[in-house]
Design a protein around this motif. Structure first.
Motif, mmCIF file in Angstrom:
data_model
loop_
_atom_site.group_PDB
_atom_site.id
_atom_site.type_symbol
_atom_site.label_atom_id
_atom_site.label_comp_id
_atom_site.label_asym_id
_atom_site.label_seq_id
_atom_site.Cartn_x
_atom_site.Cartn_y
_atom_site.Cartn_z
ATOM 1 N N CYS A 326 0.964 -1.241 0.024
ATOM 2 C CA CYS A 326 0.145 -0.101 0.004
ATOM 3 C C CYS A 326 1.040 1.262 -0.023
ATOM 4 O O CYS A 326 0.494 2.152 0.807
ATOM 5 N N VAL A 327 1.701 1.164 -0.759
ATOM 6 C CA VAL A 327 2.682 2.382 -0.917
ATOM 7 C C VAL A 327 2.696 2.692 -2.522
ATOM 8 O O VAL A 327 2.601 2.151 -3.320
ATOM 9 N N ASP A 328 2.391 4.388 -2.478
ATOM 10 C CA ASP A 328 2.341 4.751 -3.626
ATOM 11 C C ASP A 328 3.732 4.801 -4.669
ATOM 12 O O ASP A 328 4.726 4.703 -4.059
ATOM 13 N N LEU A 329 3.309 4.536 -6.008
ATOM 14 C CA LEU A 329 4.630 4.591 -7.098
ATOM 15 C C LEU A 329 4.481 5.795 -7.661
ATOM 16 O O LEU A 329 3.360 6.025 -8.465
ATOM 17 N N SER A 330 5.493 6.609 -7.944
ATOM 18 C CA SER A 330 5.688 7.589 -8.844
ATOM 19 C C SER A 330 6.478 7.553 -10.103
ATOM 20 O O SER A 330 7.635 6.883 -9.586
ATOM 21 N N ALA A 331 6.075 7.706 -11.431
ATOM 22 C CA ALA A 331 7.168 7.534 -12.521
ATOM 23 C C ALA A 331 7.980 8.409 -12.931
ATOM 24 O O ALA A 331 7.705 9.483 -12.574
ATOM 25 N N HIS A 332 9.289 8.124 -13.016
ATOM 26 C CA HIS A 332 10.384 9.143 -13.065
ATOM 27 C C HIS A 332 10.627 9.232 -14.785
ATOM 28 O O HIS A 332 10.954 8.417 -15.390
ATOM 29 N N CYS A 333 10.074 10.568 -15.159
ATOM 30 C CA CYS A 333 10.507 11.109 -16.319
ATOM 31 C C CYS A 333 9.885 10.381 -17.621
ATOM 32 O O CYS A 333 8.788 9.374 -17.394
ATOM 33 N N ALA A 334 10.444 10.564 -18.736
ATOM 34 C CA ALA A 334 9.902 9.919 -20.004
ATOM 35 C C ALA A 334 8.437 9.848 -20.177
ATOM 36 O O ALA A 334 7.873 8.660 -20.259
ATOM 37 N N PRO A 335 7.832 11.145 -19.949
ATOM 38 C CA PRO A 335 6.274 11.095 -19.741
ATOM 39 C C PRO A 335 5.648 10.283 -21.065
ATOM 40 O O PRO A 335 4.597 9.738 -20.752
ATOM 41 N N GLN A 336 6.216 10.467 -22.156
ATOM 42 C CA GLN A 336 5.286 9.975 -23.454
ATOM 43 C C GLN A 336 5.262 8.403 -23.334
ATOM 44 O O GLN A 336 4.462 7.672 -23.752
ATOM 45 N N LEU A 337 6.507 7.872 -22.868
ATOM 46 C CA LEU A 337 6.682 6.546 -22.736
ATOM 47 C C LEU A 337 5.782 5.898 -21.668
ATOM 48 O O LEU A 337 5.404 4.611 -21.699
ATOM 49 N N SER A 338 5.819 6.700 -20.432
ATOM 50 C CA SER A 338 5.240 6.149 -19.203
ATOM 51 C C SER A 338 3.731 6.121 -19.059
ATOM 52 O O SER A 338 3.245 5.528 -18.254
ATOM 53 N N ALA A 339 3.085 7.100 -19.775
ATOM 54 C CA ALA A 339 1.982 7.340 -19.732
ATOM 55 C C ALA A 339 0.750 6.336 -19.593
ATOM 56 O O ALA A 339 -0.090 5.886 -18.607
ATOM 57 N N HIS A 340 1.017 5.404 -20.821
ATOM 58 C CA HIS A 340 -0.068 4.346 -20.733
ATOM 59 C C HIS A 340 0.342 3.435 -19.431
ATOM 60 O O HIS A 340 -0.494 2.757 -18.971
#
Length: 401
Positions: A326-340
């Protein structure tokens, strides 16, 4: 290096254009490839070294360019695209080690290919350059599978979120207080209610930059800070208290100490000021790294980078670790590759909308997602795969391989 047939351009199969209606069966039925399989026919790389607009730095590194290594994979008349940010050596690993492992494998089974790639990199040392190479190829394989099936990647991944919150990120230590304020307030004007700046490079200059940022964005915008591991533990505790004062009101402190110092991160998480989350994880290369960080209780929110942690396959495995705690995850950078990929993360916090990568991805690709009201990226469900097509002409002058 580029490998194209006469009359085609990179990312284009003869007689089709990537991302067109040709990726979907005319009657809406499941493409025959879903049952027959689609052997990988060709793997190739392209590399660009793109200068920054101005010299940039954080607390522990300075740079004046960003290198992008792109992997293109052909199967069944379709092409999948994936990329990483790092060093051109990743292209050497893809061309010299991974391409032969992938050729002939079923493009509809990225998990099997992922396992084979890790095995092929064993004696290279998987963390680091090899991990970025695997990440780029894995992302390309997932994009290719979605295109072969004629569905958007968000559908293939069974996304639980319709859109992904983003935060504007930049605020380099090379920027003056006024330039920092201008950059961050620009994201707020674009509708992004969360922004981040770099700190830790010059303790004498940081207070003025932070105050200028808070004044420019107003009291209702969330302000984050990233020290990039630039402080020792006691320094970090001191600055964490300073950054929570009303004239700063920072609620997210990233890498106050080195991400390798799990005990130091835990110290900050336990003894730092209330209302401030401690985050780290962007330099994770494999699942055990994230397991150790979570077992240590080192962060309030874990970070992972899809271009480093093993691509979409690795990213979703990290997400499962977070779900179990129950820990959140945040994506680092590369927004167009990460969004999906982010849409499929149950305990998702947000995605970093990083200045350099936003600029580069707009330069290299057509079909990029733009932030919507409330500061979210919404995957395009009308286009197969991640919906991006390569526009190499716009960056030809920066091509190095």
């Amino acid at each position: 290096m580029t490998d194209t047939s006469p009359g085609t351009s990179p990312g284009t199969s003869p007689g089709t254009s990537p991302g067109t209606a040709a990726d979907t069966a005319p009657d809406g039925s499941v493409p025959a490839v879903a049952s027959a399989g689609a052997p990988v026919e060709r793997v190739r790389t392209l590399v660009w070294q793109i200068p920054t607009e101005d010299p940039e730095a954080d607390a522990t590194l300075a740079w004046d360019s960003t290198t992008v290594v792109l992997a293109e994979i052909d199967a069944g008349g379709r092409t999948g695209l994936g990329w990483t940010y790092g060093d051109r050596a990743a292209a050497t690993v893809i061309d010299g080690r991974l391409a032969s492992v992938l050729t002939g494998r079923d493009a509809l089974r990225p998990g099997q290919a992922y396992d084979a790639m890790l095995g092929a990199c064993r004696n290279l040392g998987t963390p680091g350059v090899a991990a970025t190479a695997v990440s780029a190829v894995d992302c390309a394989l997932w994009d290719l599978k979605a295109r072969l099936l004629g569905v958007p990647l968000v559908t293939l991944l069974d996304g639980v979120h319709e859109a992904v919150p983003v935060y504007g990120s930049g605020g380099f230590t090379t920027l003056s207080p006024s330039a920092t304020a201008e950059q961050l307030s620009g994201w707020v004007a674009a509708g992004i209610p969360r922004v981040k700046l770099k700190v830790g490079g010059d303790p004498d200059a940081d207070p003025a930059r932070v105050r200028a940022a808070r004044s420019a964005i107003g009291p209702d915008t969330a302000l984050y800070a990233d020290a990039n591991g630039g402080w020792h533990r006691k320094q970090a505790l001191y600055w964490a208290q300073r950054l929570r004062e009303p004239d700063a009101d920072i609620t997210w402190l990233e890498e106050p100490v080195s991400s390798e110092d799990l005990a130091g991160l835990r110290l900050l998480r336990d003894r730092g000021p209330g209302g401030m989350d401690i985050a780290a994880g962007e330099y994770g290369w494999d699942v055990p790294y994230f397991q150790r960080m979570l077992d240590a209780g080192a962060v309030d929110c874990l970070q992972a980078d899809v271009t480093r942690c093993g691509g979409i396959t690795g990213f979703l495995r990290v997400a499962a670790l977070c779900d179990a705690r129950c820990v959140d995850l945040s994506a680092h950078c590369a927004p167009q590759l990460s969004a999906h990929a982010c849409t499929a993360v149950w305990h998702l916090r947000h995605l970093e909308y990083f200045h350099d990568h936003v600029r580069i991805e707009r330069m290299l690709f057509d079909g990029v997602l733009e932030p919507e009201a409330g500061g979210v990226l919404r995957p395009d469900r009308s286009r197969p795969g991640h919906g991006l097509t390569l526009a190499p002409g716009r960056a030809d002058r920066h091509r190095i391989a």
